[in-house]
Design an enzyme around this catalytic site. Structure first.
Site, short mmCIF file in Angstrom:
data_model
loop_
_atom_site.label_atom_id
_atom_site.label_comp_id
_atom_site.label_asym_id
_atom_site.label_seq_id
_atom_site.Cartn_x
_atom_site.Cartn_y
_atom_site.Cartn_z
N GLY A 186 14.87 -82.18 12.80
CA GLY A 186 16.13 -82.85 13.06
C GLY A 186 16.29 -84.22 12.39
O GLY A 186 17.40 -84.77 12.37
N CYS A 191 34.63 -64.07 -5.44
CA CYS A 191 35.97 -63.61 -5.05
C CYS A 191 36.18 -63.64 -3.54
O CYS A 191 37.23 -63.24 -3.05
CB CYS A 191 36.19 -62.19 -5.55
SG CYS A 191 36.34 -62.14 -7.34
N ASP A 192 35.18 -64.08 -2.78
CA ASP A 192 35.29 -64.05 -1.32
C ASP A 192 36.05 -65.28 -0.82
O ASP A 192 35.75 -66.40 -1.23
CB ASP A 192 33.87 -64.03 -0.73
CG ASP A 192 33.86 -63.56 0.70
OD1 ASP A 192 34.63 -64.13 1.51
OD2 ASP A 192 33.10 -62.62 1.00
N GLU A 239 8.19 -80.95 13.42
CA GLU A 239 8.50 -79.95 12.40
C GLU A 239 9.61 -80.44 11.47
O GLU A 239 10.67 -79.84 11.39
CB GLU A 239 8.93 -78.64 13.08
CG GLU A 239 7.86 -78.07 13.99
CD GLU A 239 8.31 -76.80 14.70
OE1 GLU A 239 9.54 -76.53 14.77
OE2 GLU A 239 7.44 -76.07 15.18
N PRO A 240 9.40 -81.56 10.77
CA PRO A 240 10.45 -82.05 9.88
C PRO A 240 10.67 -81.09 8.70
O PRO A 240 9.71 -80.61 8.11
CB PRO A 240 9.89 -83.39 9.38
CG PRO A 240 8.41 -83.27 9.52
CD PRO A 240 8.17 -82.37 10.69
N GLY A 241 11.91 -80.81 8.41
CA GLY A 241 12.25 -80.00 7.25
C GLY A 241 13.06 -80.85 6.29
O GLY A 241 12.56 -81.41 5.31
N ARG A 242 14.32 -81.03 6.66
CA ARG A 242 15.27 -81.79 5.83
C ARG A 242 14.71 -83.16 5.42
O ARG A 242 14.81 -83.55 4.26
CB ARG A 242 16.55 -81.98 6.67
CG ARG A 242 17.70 -82.60 5.97
CD ARG A 242 18.83 -82.89 6.96
NE ARG A 242 19.30 -81.70 7.67
CZ ARG A 242 20.14 -80.80 7.16
NH1 ARG A 242 20.60 -80.94 5.95
NH2 ARG A 242 20.52 -79.76 7.87
N SER A 297 19.76 -80.23 13.69
CA SER A 297 19.40 -80.74 12.37
C SER A 297 20.35 -81.86 11.96
O SER A 297 21.50 -81.91 12.39
CB SER A 297 19.46 -79.59 11.34
OG SER A 297 18.68 -79.92 10.21
C1 LIG Z 1 12.09 -74.14 14.76
C2 LIG Z 1 12.55 -75.12 13.74
N1 LIG Z 1 11.77 -76.19 13.49
C3 LIG Z 1 12.12 -77.10 12.55
C4 LIG Z 1 13.29 -76.97 11.83
C5 LIG Z 1 13.60 -78.02 10.79
O1 LIG Z 1 14.68 -78.77 11.14
P1 LIG Z 1 15.15 -79.99 10.20
O2 LIG Z 1 15.26 -79.47 8.83
O3 LIG Z 1 16.43 -80.41 10.78
O4 LIG Z 1 14.10 -81.06 10.32
C6 LIG Z 1 14.15 -75.91 12.10
C7 LIG Z 1 15.42 -75.78 11.37
O5 LIG Z 1 16.23 -74.94 11.58
C8 LIG Z 1 13.76 -74.94 13.07
O6 LIG Z 1 14.51 -73.88 13.32
#
Ligand SMILES: Cc1ncc(COP(=O)(O)O)c(C=O)c1O
Length: 391
Positions: free
Chosen positions: A240, A342-343, A275-278, A203
């Site tokens: 990623g 407190c951790d 599979e873009p997330g971020r 990522s």
């Molecule tokens: C299987 C899978 N696909 C996609 C993502 C999304 O990655 P990113 O947010 O870096 O694009 C992740 C993040 O952990 C993942 O585990």
């Protein structure tokens, strides 16, 4: 002379790769406006128009690559709704994510189960709900999935370099190159429909070449699959794609040049997805929290925020560095920053240069923090979860 020209060359290369396209972040005046309504706990302010722009930009950069949003990055239903309206597919890690998406009308066929380790109960549930595609990275998972859904469409997650990724994901998952052949042969032997390849470059990946290597490896796996009598038809280039924090990043257009060139010779019957997330959600949001108090310990300045590792700012624990803004103008001094619990794990940063006049009650603004913040937060020690406000 030689040394100098090498330096110049390096600088030019990095200028070409990094920061070539403007990145848009949430307008901070919107945060000021939101604060006028009062403050009771940390919050994430999200501009859904930026999410729309990001997915459009992603699609424009890579027209052959279907984006399937990684719901884990930010599963807020309003974020999901925006992406549904923009035609995104989805990638899930659990059946809670599956249920949420199904309840919002996403067809099961558009949801890919990309967690390489799934419980039997979760697999049975997903199969009953009509999920078609499942990832695996081991012989054991192959047998587990097929024992529950013999006609499952399967994709193999392979190991790929995570060099230059701020949040590496290699090691825990991904079939080692040496083990791929055995899984292919076993799939062919038991009549399983092993039909795709995926990888994750790590990522916040700032090195476009990781995608090239992953795609080249996938092509070799396709050749091995065909030789074993399988029918490959999915390339999933994972997540990623980075967003801007404090380090330079390659723009999506620069990553796309690498990806588009690498997939250009793939047969037309191979569906390409990502599979873009971020990338889709980070820039859309600013995380706002507040200084609970300050202290001096053995000559060192400390400040304590009302959100820390447990309150959503956990990615700093692996070295991700955020830009941190305040309304103070004082001289920058090195601060240690901790969360309110407190951790002792709840320490965010040391030696972070911030104004020396920061005080109790000041607001802290973290731009581009829409991903992996509120999604991670817990109310450990009784502190409230951050609110999510969507514009
Ligand atoms: C299987 C899978 N696909 C996609 C993502 C999304 O990655 P990113 O947010 O870096 O694009 C992740 C993040 O952990 C993942 O585990």
């Amino acid at each position: 002379m030689k040394v100098r020209s090498a330096t110049v060359q390096k600088r030019i290369e990095s200028e070409v790769i990094f920061d070539t396209h403007p990145e848009i972040s949430l307008d901070l005046s919107r945060v000021e406006e939101a604060l006028k309504k009062g403050y009771s706990r940390p919050f994430l302010l999200v501009d859904s128009n930026i999410i729309r722009n990001k997915i459009r930009r992603f699609k424009a950069a890579m027209p052959r690559v279907h984006p399937h949003y990684a719901a884990k990055a930010n599963p807020d239903p309003r974020v999901l709704r925006t992406l549904i309206e923009e035609g995104a597919g989805f990638e899930i890690a659990s059946i809670a994510e599956l249920d949420l998406l199904l309840s919002m009308g996403v067809p099961a066929a558009e949801i890919y189960y990309s967690n390489p380790m799934k419980s039997r109960a979760y697999l049975e549930y997903a199969a009953a709900k009509g999920v078609e595609w499942y990832v695996l990275d081991s012989i054991e998972e192959l047998h587990k999935i097929v024992s529950i859904k013999s006609d499952a469409k399967l994709y193999l997650r392979i190991d790929t370099p995570n060099i230059g990724s701020d949040w590496p994901l290699a090691g825990k998952f991904g079939t080692h190159l040496a083990d791929i052949k055995e899984i292919i042969d076993e799939a062919a032997h038991i009549g399983a429909d092993l039909a795709g390849v995926t990888f994750h470059v790590g990522s916040q990946c700032r090195n476009p070449q990781n995608w090239r290597v992953g795609i080249e490896r996938a092509k070799n796996v396709f050749a091995d699959m065909r030789q074993a009598g399988l029918r490959p038809r999915l390339l999933n280039i994972g997540g990623g794609y980075p967003v801007r924090h404090v380090k330079p990043i390659p723009s999506i257009e620069v990553i796309a040049e690498v990806v588009n060139a690498a997939i250009a010779d793939l047969p037309a019957d191979i569906r390409v997805m990502a599979e873009p997330g971020r990338y889709l959600v980070s820039d859309s949001a600013c995380f706002v929290c507040r200084v609970v108090g300050t202290a001096t310990r053995n000559g060192k300045r400390w400040m304590y925020w009302d959100a820390g590792i447990f309150g959503g700012i956990i990615e700093v624990s692996e070295g991700l560095r955020y830009e941190i803004l305040t309304n103070r103008q004082g001289n920058k001094i090195p601060w240690s920053i901790a969360g309110p619990t407190c951790d002792s794990v709840d320490v965010l940063m040391h030696d972070e240069p911030l104004p020396d006049d920061i005080q109790e009650g000041d607001f802290i603004f973290i731009p581009n923090a829409g991903a992996y913040t509120t999604a991670y937060a817990s109310n450990f020690n009784g502190f409230p979860l951050p609110d999510v406000i969507v514009l």
